[in-house]
Design a protein around this motif. Structure first.
Motif, mmCIF file in Angstrom:
data_model
loop_
_atom_site.group_PDB
_atom_site.id
_atom_site.type_symbol
_atom_site.label_atom_id
_atom_site.label_comp_id
_atom_site.label_asym_id
_atom_site.label_seq_id
_atom_site.Cartn_x
_atom_site.Cartn_y
_atom_site.Cartn_z
ATOM 1 N N VAL A 32 27.455 39.614 47.691
ATOM 2 C CA VAL A 32 26.810 39.923 46.097
ATOM 3 C C VAL A 32 27.661 39.947 44.985
ATOM 4 C CG1 VAL A 32 26.012 42.306 45.210
ATOM 5 C CG2 VAL A 32 26.622 41.876 47.539
ATOM 6 N N ARG A 33 26.382 38.723 43.869
ATOM 7 C CA ARG A 33 27.208 38.664 42.528
ATOM 8 C C ARG A 33 26.556 39.603 41.650
ATOM 9 N NH1 ARG A 33 30.766 37.673 38.366
ATOM 10 N NH2 ARG A 33 29.576 36.385 37.094
ATOM 11 N N VAL A 34 27.532 40.427 40.954
ATOM 12 C CA VAL A 34 26.760 41.463 40.034
ATOM 13 C C VAL A 34 27.233 41.087 38.389
ATOM 14 C CG1 VAL A 34 26.929 43.565 39.033
ATOM 15 C CG2 VAL A 34 27.741 43.399 41.346
ATOM 16 N N ASP A 35 26.120 40.728 38.142
ATOM 17 C CA ASP A 35 25.913 40.624 36.199
ATOM 18 C C ASP A 35 24.951 41.649 35.238
ATOM 19 O OD1 ASP A 35 26.000 38.854 34.123
ATOM 20 O OD2 ASP A 35 24.439 37.650 34.879
ATOM 21 N N ARG A 37 23.139 44.364 34.951
ATOM 22 C CA ARG A 37 22.450 45.649 36.291
ATOM 23 C C ARG A 37 21.727 44.914 36.733
ATOM 24 N NH1 ARG A 37 18.978 48.600 32.802
ATOM 25 N NH2 ARG A 37 18.525 49.895 34.926
ATOM 26 N N ALA A 39 22.244 42.797 40.601
ATOM 27 C CA ALA A 39 22.927 41.990 41.656
ATOM 28 C C ALA A 39 22.188 41.387 42.384
ATOM 29 C CB ALA A 39 23.277 43.878 42.857
ATOM 30 N N TYR A 40 22.424 39.990 42.947
ATOM 31 C CA TYR A 40 22.355 38.851 43.714
ATOM 32 C C TYR A 40 23.301 39.629 44.609
ATOM 33 C CZ TYR A 40 21.088 37.893 39.106
ATOM 34 O OH TYR A 40 20.190 37.834 37.867
ATOM 35 N N LEU A 82 25.425 45.189 49.801
ATOM 36 C CA LEU A 82 25.012 45.973 48.981
ATOM 37 C C LEU A 82 26.079 46.741 48.805
ATOM 38 C CD1 LEU A 82 24.509 45.804 45.632
ATOM 39 C CD2 LEU A 82 22.193 46.531 46.736
ATOM 40 N N GLU A 85 30.191 46.206 48.013
ATOM 41 C CA GLU A 85 30.323 45.684 46.874
ATOM 42 C C GLU A 85 30.162 46.804 45.911
ATOM 43 O OE1 GLU A 85 32.028 42.940 46.467
ATOM 44 O OE2 GLU A 85 31.797 42.768 48.625
ATOM 45 N N VAL A 86 28.909 47.956 46.453
ATOM 46 C CA VAL A 86 29.122 49.035 44.899
ATOM 47 C C VAL A 86 28.312 49.810 44.985
ATOM 48 C CG1 VAL A 86 27.964 46.123 43.011
ATOM 49 C CG2 VAL A 86 26.272 47.674 44.338
ATOM 50 N N ARG A 90 23.483 52.657 44.198
ATOM 51 C CA ARG A 90 23.617 52.455 42.469
ATOM 52 C C ARG A 90 22.214 51.862 42.748
ATOM 53 N NH1 ARG A 90 28.305 49.211 40.104
ATOM 54 N NH2 ARG A 90 26.775 49.261 38.118
ATOM 55 N N LEU A 155 19.947 47.673 38.909
ATOM 56 C CA LEU A 155 21.558 48.175 39.480
ATOM 57 C C LEU A 155 21.385 49.750 37.675
ATOM 58 C CD1 LEU A 155 24.546 46.639 40.409
ATOM 59 C CD2 LEU A 155 23.134 48.266 41.721
#
Length: 157
Positions: A32-35, A37, A39-40, A82, A85-86, A90, A155
């Protein structure tokens, strides 16, 4: 009223899906890549209990019904990544789902097959699980999987 995590557990149980150990991704790729708000979630295939399920091409080795379960399992693996990771709590909105289906040329039920994965998201998140989507038929997928799914999520702040 049940929580997102409780609904996630209910869906996993109803589909007979069992969590697999977390995959150790190479440092080139993140689950997961968060940028900000957003998440990819990287593409996930239909693992359950550490085993790839529904291996092969839909329409040849895998039936349409099995393809639907494969799509649902692929989505569950995305959600598990997901969660690790977060956290699922969220999630504000599932924004976009891309489903890749390894299938024969005769198979044209891509939307019907991917609806099983989309249903998982609505069952877990309610209206926040409704999303834009693409369902693409392709010749092969990694490990001989019949489906692979990637998801974009907004998110909560």
């Amino acid at each position: 009223m049940s929580t997102v995590n409780e609904r996630f557990e209910q869906v996993k149980q109803s589909l007979g899906w069992l969590e697999s150990p977390a995959v150790k991704e190479p440092k080139l790729v993140l689950p997961v890549r968060v940028d900000g708000r957003m998440a990819y979630i990287s593409g996930n295939v239909a693992f359950s209990a550490g085993e790839l399920k529904y291996k092969g091409r839909i329409g040849a080795d895998v039936s349409i019904e099995e393809g639907k379960l494969s799509a649902a399992y692929s989505v569950l693996n995305c959600l598990m990544a997901l969660e690790r990771e977060v956290g699922l709590e969220r999630v504000e909105q599932i924004v976009k789902v891309t489903g890749y289906l390894s299938c024969t040329e005769e198979v044209t039920a891509h939307p019907e097959i991917m609806n099983a994965g989309s249903q998982v998201l609505v069952d877990v998140f309610g209206d926040a699980g409704k999303h834009a989507r693409a369902a693409l038929g392709i010749h092969t997928l990694p490990l001989g999987a019949s489906t692979e799914v990637e998801i974009v999520v907004a998110l909560k702040a």
